[in-house]
Design a protein around this motif. Structure first.
Motif, PDB file in Angstrom:
ATOM      1  N   THR A 157      -2.602   3.954  -3.344  1.00 30.26           N
ATOM      2  CA  THR A 157      -3.159   2.758  -3.984  1.00 30.26           C
ATOM      3  C   THR A 157      -2.555   1.474  -3.423  1.00 30.26           C
ATOM      4  O   THR A 157      -1.453   1.475  -2.858  1.00 30.26           O
ATOM      5  CB  THR A 157      -2.925   2.818  -5.503  1.00 30.26           C
ATOM      6  OG1 THR A 157      -3.637   1.761  -6.130  1.00 30.26           O
ATOM      7  CG2 THR A 157      -1.450   2.699  -5.843  1.00 30.26           C
ATOM      8  N   TYR A 181       0.869  -1.177   0.000  1.00 31.07           N
ATOM      9  CA  TYR A 181       0.000   0.000   0.000  1.00 31.07           C
ATOM     10  C   TYR A 181       0.905   1.225   0.000  1.00 31.07           C
ATOM     11  O   TYR A 181       1.700   1.417   0.933  1.00 31.07           O
ATOM     12  CB  TYR A 181      -0.917   0.039   1.218  1.00 31.07           C
ATOM     13  CG  TYR A 181      -1.885   1.210   1.164  1.00 31.07           C
ATOM     14  CD1 TYR A 181      -2.973   1.183   0.302  1.00 31.07           C
ATOM     15  CD2 TYR A 181      -1.695   2.338   1.960  1.00 31.07           C
ATOM     16  CE1 TYR A 181      -3.859   2.243   0.231  1.00 31.07           C
ATOM     17  CE2 TYR A 181      -2.571   3.410   1.891  1.00 31.07           C
ATOM     18  CZ  TYR A 181      -3.658   3.354   1.025  1.00 31.07           C
ATOM     19  OH  TYR A 181      -4.531   4.415   0.958  1.00 31.07           O
ATOM     20  N   PRO A 231      -0.672   3.939  -9.806  1.00 32.57           N
ATOM     21  CA  PRO A 231      -1.589   4.927  -9.239  1.00 32.57           C
ATOM     22  C   PRO A 231      -2.244   5.803 -10.299  1.00 32.57           C
ATOM     23  O   PRO A 231      -1.645   6.108 -11.339  1.00 32.57           O
ATOM     24  CB  PRO A 231      -0.672   5.756  -8.339  1.00 32.57           C
ATOM     25  CG  PRO A 231       0.673   5.659  -8.991  1.00 32.57           C
ATOM     26  CD  PRO A 231       0.743   4.263  -9.540  1.00 32.57           C
TER      27      PRO A 231
END
Length: 236
Positions: A175, A148, A205
């Motif tokens: 993301t 993440y 992203p």
């Protein structure tokens, strides 16, 4: 009388000899008990400190500009990871570090050489690993997990390219991404070793920004980095 005495003495000596042999045989048959070796305490924690090369994929686009492209700079950073072994073969590893990258436009004249912006990345990655432990000091492993990435301290390029285009606002969106891993430790002793590690993260992203004149734009930056690291292992 003397004859009887000698006979009795001989009988006693024979009996004593037979008893001695029987006692010796019985003693030889008894199990020999030795002190059990001490069992060394096993600690499930391991840490590694690496120098990490972040090699990104030069891919991406601006939705509103056909033929546009985006590329991202590479980086070399320190990295710390913490591993916990559930068994001697199965472990979870948390990778910690930060990187800084710049995004530049490519492709058609409107985006070629365009300074899109820059951002810091905090990309914690958690993997589940299998360690091969039957090869002596050489201990390879494979893993897979999830990443993440948080983008922070973001700034736009605010510089005109040759086509007179300027980005005044730039924002990469946080993301999730899958990750895969392969590597090995070579243990110098039971605590200290050398580590080589390679990860692939499919990080893509979304991006939004503003061009000069307040024109909103969107796009995607395909970072997809290879994380290539080497460093030291410490097993507690």
């Amino acid at each position: 009388m003397k004859t009887r005495t000698r006979t009795a003495i001989s009988s006693l000596a024979l009996a004593a000899g037979i008893f001695g042999l029987a006692t010796a045989a019985s003693a030889a048959d008894l199990p020999v008990y030795t002190k059990a070796p001490a069992v060394e305490a096993w600690n499930p924690w391991m840490i590694r400190l690496r120098a990490l090369g972040v090699v990104t994929r030069d891919s991406g686009w601006v939705d509103q500009v056909p033929g546009s492209g985006l590329k991202t700079s590479d980086a070399i950073v320190p990295e710390l990871d913490i591993s916990y072994f559930f068994t001697r073969n199965i472990a979870a590893e948390l990778i910690l570090g930060v990187t800084r990258h710049e995004v530049t436009g490519t492709g058609v004249p409107a985006t070629a050489g365009l300074d899109v912006g820059r951002a810091w990345l905090l990309p914690p990655t958690l993997t589940l690993q299998y360690h091969f432990t039957d090869l002596g000091a050489f201990k390879p492993y494979i893993g897979a997990g999830v990443n993440y990435t948080v983008f922070y301290n973001q700034s736009a390029g605010n510089t005109f390219n040759n086509a007179g285009v300027i980005v005044t606002n730039s924002h990469l969106q946080n993301t999730w991404a899958p990750a895969a891993q392969i590597g090995f430790d070579y243990m110098i002793n039971k605590h200290v070793g050398l580590n080589v590690d390679v990860k692939k993260i499919w990080l893509r992203p979304n991006w939004d920004g503003t061009l000069g004149g307040g024109v909103p734009v969107t796009g995607k930056v395909n970072l997809d980095p290879w994380l290539i690291g080497t460093g030291l292992t410490y097993k507690f």
